[in-house]
Design a protein around this motif. Sequence first.
Motif, PDB file in Angstrom:
ATOM      1  N   LEU A   4     -20.474 -29.658 -19.773  1.00 22.38           N
ATOM      2  CA  LEU A   4     -20.203 -28.613 -20.577  1.00 22.38           C
ATOM      3  C   LEU A   4     -21.432 -27.558 -19.763  1.00 22.38           C
ATOM      4  N   LEU A   5     -21.019 -26.056 -19.865  1.00 22.29           N
ATOM      5  CA  LEU A   5     -22.099 -25.222 -19.327  1.00 22.29           C
ATOM      6  C   LEU A   5     -22.768 -24.726 -20.480  1.00 22.29           C
ATOM      7  N   THR A   6     -24.307 -24.489 -20.177  1.00 18.91           N
ATOM      8  CA  THR A   6     -24.963 -23.978 -21.218  1.00 18.91           C
ATOM      9  C   THR A   6     -24.690 -22.391 -21.354  1.00 18.91           C
ATOM     10  N   VAL A   7     -25.323 -21.594 -22.194  1.00 18.33           N
ATOM     11  CA  VAL A   7     -25.154 -20.206 -22.135  1.00 18.33           C
ATOM     12  C   VAL A   7     -26.125 -19.859 -20.960  1.00 18.33           C
ATOM     13  N   ALA A   8     -27.016 -20.281 -20.365  1.00 16.25           N
ATOM     14  CA  ALA A   8     -27.469 -19.853 -19.234  1.00 16.25           C
ATOM     15  C   ALA A   8     -26.500 -19.872 -17.921  1.00 16.25           C
ATOM     16  N   ASP A   9     -25.864 -21.001 -17.942  1.00 21.94           N
ATOM     17  CA  ASP A   9     -24.854 -21.244 -16.974  1.00 21.94           C
ATOM     18  C   ASP A   9     -23.826 -20.248 -17.043  1.00 21.94           C
ATOM     19  N   ALA A  10     -23.358 -19.868 -18.394  1.00 24.11           N
ATOM     20  CA  ALA A  10     -22.280 -18.635 -18.587  1.00 24.11           C
ATOM     21  C   ALA A  10     -22.586 -17.518 -18.138  1.00 24.11           C
ATOM     22  N   VAL A  11     -23.887 -17.082 -18.515  1.00 25.24           N
ATOM     23  CA  VAL A  11     -24.588 -15.862 -17.936  1.00 25.24           C
ATOM     24  C   VAL A  11     -24.551 -15.810 -16.428  1.00 25.24           C
ATOM     25  N   ALA A  12     -25.085 -16.791 -15.598  1.00 28.09           N
ATOM     26  CA  ALA A  12     -24.919 -16.753 -14.235  1.00 28.09           C
ATOM     27  C   ALA A  12     -23.660 -16.762 -13.685  1.00 28.09           C
ATOM     28  N   ALA A  13     -22.530 -17.240 -14.399  1.00 27.81           N
ATOM     29  CA  ALA A  13     -21.230 -17.230 -13.833  1.00 27.81           C
ATOM     30  C   ALA A  13     -20.975 -15.938 -13.745  1.00 27.81           C
ATOM     31  N   HIS A  14     -20.877 -15.261 -15.158  1.00 27.75           N
ATOM     32  CA  HIS A  14     -20.457 -13.588 -15.058  1.00 27.75           C
ATOM     33  C   HIS A  14     -21.198 -12.887 -14.363  1.00 27.75           C
ATOM     34  N   ALA A  15     -22.591 -13.202 -13.942  1.00 33.53           N
ATOM     35  CA  ALA A  15     -23.118 -12.358 -12.930  1.00 33.53           C
ATOM     36  C   ALA A  15     -22.737 -12.300 -11.692  1.00 33.53           C
ATOM     37  N   ARG A  16     -21.971 -13.229 -11.522  1.00 30.97           N
ATOM     38  CA  ARG A  16     -21.384 -13.561  -9.969  1.00 30.97           C
ATOM     39  C   ARG A  16     -19.835 -12.805 -10.105  1.00 30.97           C
ATOM     40  N   LEU A  17     -19.262 -13.015 -11.226  1.00 25.71           N
ATOM     41  CA  LEU A  17     -17.766 -12.602 -11.453  1.00 25.71           C
ATOM     42  C   LEU A  17     -17.680 -11.237 -11.650  1.00 25.71           C
ATOM     43  N   ARG A  18     -18.544 -10.799 -12.668  1.00 25.52           N
ATOM     44  CA  ARG A  18     -18.475  -9.297 -13.147  1.00 25.52           C
ATOM     45  C   ARG A  18     -19.663  -8.813 -13.294  1.00 25.52           C
ATOM     46  N   PRO A  19     -20.697  -8.601 -12.238  1.00 21.42           N
ATOM     47  CA  PRO A  19     -22.013  -8.433 -12.150  1.00 21.42           C
ATOM     48  C   PRO A  19     -22.406  -7.346 -12.946  1.00 21.42           C
ATOM     49  N   HIS A  20     -21.482  -6.013 -12.742  1.00 19.65           N
ATOM     50  CA  HIS A  20     -21.697  -4.613 -13.346  1.00 19.65           C
ATOM     51  C   HIS A  20     -21.238  -4.499 -14.736  1.00 19.65           C
ATOM     52  N   LYS A  21     -20.658  -5.332 -15.360  1.00 22.88           N
ATOM     53  CA  LYS A  21     -20.251  -5.360 -16.811  1.00 22.88           C
ATOM     54  C   LYS A  21     -21.522  -5.436 -17.383  1.00 22.88           C
ATOM     55  N   VAL A  22     -21.432  -4.629 -18.701  1.00 22.02           N
ATOM     56  CA  VAL A  22     -22.590  -4.832 -19.792  1.00 22.02           C
ATOM     57  C   VAL A  22     -22.109  -6.081 -20.702  1.00 22.02           C
ATOM     58  N   GLY A  23     -23.150  -6.851 -20.633  1.00 27.03           N
ATOM     59  CA  GLY A  23     -23.071  -8.053 -21.519  1.00 27.03           C
ATOM     60  C   GLY A  23     -23.665  -8.201 -22.651  1.00 27.03           C
ATOM     61  N   ALA A  24     -24.564  -7.276 -22.976  1.00 30.18           N
ATOM     62  CA  ALA A  24     -25.429  -7.254 -24.074  1.00 30.18           C
ATOM     63  C   ALA A  24     -26.255  -5.800 -24.083  1.00 30.18           C
ATOM     64  N   ARG A  25     -26.454  -5.354 -25.162  1.00 30.66           N
ATOM     65  CA  ARG A  25     -27.023  -4.059 -25.475  1.00 30.66           C
ATOM     66  C   ARG A  25     -27.750  -3.987 -27.047  1.00 30.66           C
ATOM     67  N   ASP A  26     -28.584  -3.067 -26.979  1.00 32.34           N
ATOM     68  CA  ASP A  26     -28.983  -2.454 -28.377  1.00 32.34           C
ATOM     69  C   ASP A  26     -29.085  -1.059 -28.188  1.00 32.34           C
ATOM     70  N   SER A  27     -29.777  -0.374 -29.281  1.00 30.17           N
ATOM     71  CA  SER A  27     -29.654   1.024 -29.238  1.00 30.17           C
ATOM     72  C   SER A  27     -30.590   1.655 -27.934  1.00 30.17           C
ATOM     73  N   ARG A  28     -31.498   0.684 -27.559  1.00 31.08           N
ATOM     74  CA  ARG A  28     -32.604   1.146 -26.317  1.00 31.08           C
ATOM     75  C   ARG A  28     -32.148   0.868 -25.221  1.00 31.08           C
ATOM     76  N   ARG A  29     -31.289  -0.099 -24.940  1.00 29.66           N
ATOM     77  CA  ARG A  29     -31.333  -0.753 -23.588  1.00 29.66           C
ATOM     78  C   ARG A  29     -29.793  -1.493 -23.320  1.00 29.66           C
ATOM     79  N   ALA A  30     -29.356  -1.347 -22.103  1.00 30.42           N
ATOM     80  CA  ALA A  30     -27.907  -2.295 -21.795  1.00 30.42           C
ATOM     81  C   ALA A  30     -28.557  -3.169 -20.617  1.00 30.42           C
ATOM     82  N   LEU A  31     -27.783  -4.369 -20.739  1.00 31.17           N
ATOM     83  CA  LEU A  31     -27.880  -5.218 -19.788  1.00 31.17           C
ATOM     84  C   LEU A  31     -26.599  -5.492 -18.841  1.00 31.17           C
ATOM     85  N   THR A  32     -26.445  -5.603 -17.709  1.00 29.87           N
ATOM     86  CA  THR A  32     -25.497  -5.889 -17.009  1.00 29.87           C
ATOM     87  C   THR A  32     -25.523  -7.311 -17.144  1.00 29.87           C
TER      88      THR A  32
END
Length: 539
Positions: A4-32
């Motif tokens: 099974l993939l870890t949460v780190a593996d999942a982020v790595a996969a989405h960085a490849r598949l949809r690199p420019h999509k915002v995955g997490a954000r708060d009021s100060r900063r957004a992370l693709t």
Amino acid sequence: MNHLLTVADAVAAHARLRPHKVGARDSRRALTFAQWHERAGRLAHGLLALGLVKGDRVALLAYNCVEWMELYVALARAGLVAVPINFRLTASEIGYIAAHCEARAFVVQQELLDRVDAIRSELAIEAHAYICIGTDSATDSGTDNASHGGNSAPAGWHDYEALIEAASAPEHGGPAAPVRPADPCALMYTSGTTGRPKGAIRSHEGNTLIALATALEMGFTRHDTALLVMPMCHANSLYFSHTFVHLGATCVIDDRKSFDAEALLDTLAREKVTFTSLVPTHYIMMLGLPEATKARYDVSAVEKLMISSAPARKDTKLAILDHFRNGRLYELYGSTEAGWVTLLRPEEQIEQLGSVGREWAGSGAIKLLAPDGREVSDGEVGELHSRTPYVYDGYWKYPEKTAECFRGDWCSVGDMARRDGNGYITLVDRKSNMIISGGENIYPSEVESILGAHPKIKDVAVIGVPHDKWGEAVQAVVVLHAGQQASAAELQDWCRSRMAGYKRPQTVIFMADADMPRTATGKILHRVLRDRMAAQTGN
């Protein structure tokens, strides 16, 4: 061998598949996803460069912020174990957890440094392994991560951003040892009836399984946007965040330091949030806003709502459904140890009012057991034992307590419940008299041990009493030594520096020793006391 993939593996996969999509954000900063993958990878390398090795525990203390998402992923990538600590705890309570888990590093938000500085001398953490998250270190939303250089943290602290900047990029090798699904990823400290917190060991495999089960049961997809309001140090936000990470959806972290009902509506509308999980207190505060205020915010994007941690009244549920016209309401019961156990589904909310539903997807049948181990009949009260595929791996350094929780493959955290003929579960008592106030778990024995140390107190019982806003409020029932006099204010002041604010008694009742309800062996009957107090107040 497939894993099974870890949460780190999942982020790595989405960085490849949809690199420019915002995955997490708060009021100060957004992370693709691409930025998230790179920053978490650098942070993993930076932590290992401090001398940490796979399996080391890293204590985390912060208000809600997007850095939690970076840290959970970075620690998973490095094979390090997250130890999230509730920001409401006092310095001594924080020190106990950090010492008990034998933390090798401590990551702390700048506003909370004083609590850790107060107990640094008691911890076996090397001076260079104290890391400060500064409120002015992150970049603005929508911009690339800036170079900070140097150490802008206070003296004695390593700057979080400087650590990331100085580390190598993710593609430049991984951790020294491979991270396996069965490896621990977090120690989630949860208080017990003994009054001392216990660290529930959560594995990568368990957290991934609960993420996938949640997506399956509730129908989430990568098109969802989740608003995480519950503290990021809690199991609720940890488990739900993993669901949306694995799907490649977006997590919005509510980073206000205290709950703001109108601000929540504003975020739901502005971010077009499709899901959030709240406790009844949150809903009551939000729905209590003036009609004109609520009408200013378009919440039509909200499709699913979770309510948990305390019973919700019928009028509260109806008001939620009336305001969120496109929303479907869910109610769950679970624990840090077992994960999600039961779910009350949208079509069951009113007809099964008071129930927490039936088993969650992928779970085995719940057993309600009498003290002698026999299964009780429908309608009878028994101790709830669940069998989930994502159950915890035991308590850190407490093998005897772990053994007490299991009967074969079935796990119990001490909750008492009854089941009707259709399989619906109703909780009767919460973890041996646990109090739930505003979504926070409070254990009477922990408060009693502190109050009981007051020289004027002979005996004390702490119970939960109904509260319109918080669900329950903490009440102390005190027996004084003969000839002693004390005021409620004096005893509340005694608690002020000794326990977190949410645990402190809001009311103090004085009682004669002969009136305290007890068993034949002298043990206080909390349930009888609660019933008596409720009868006196008409609740």
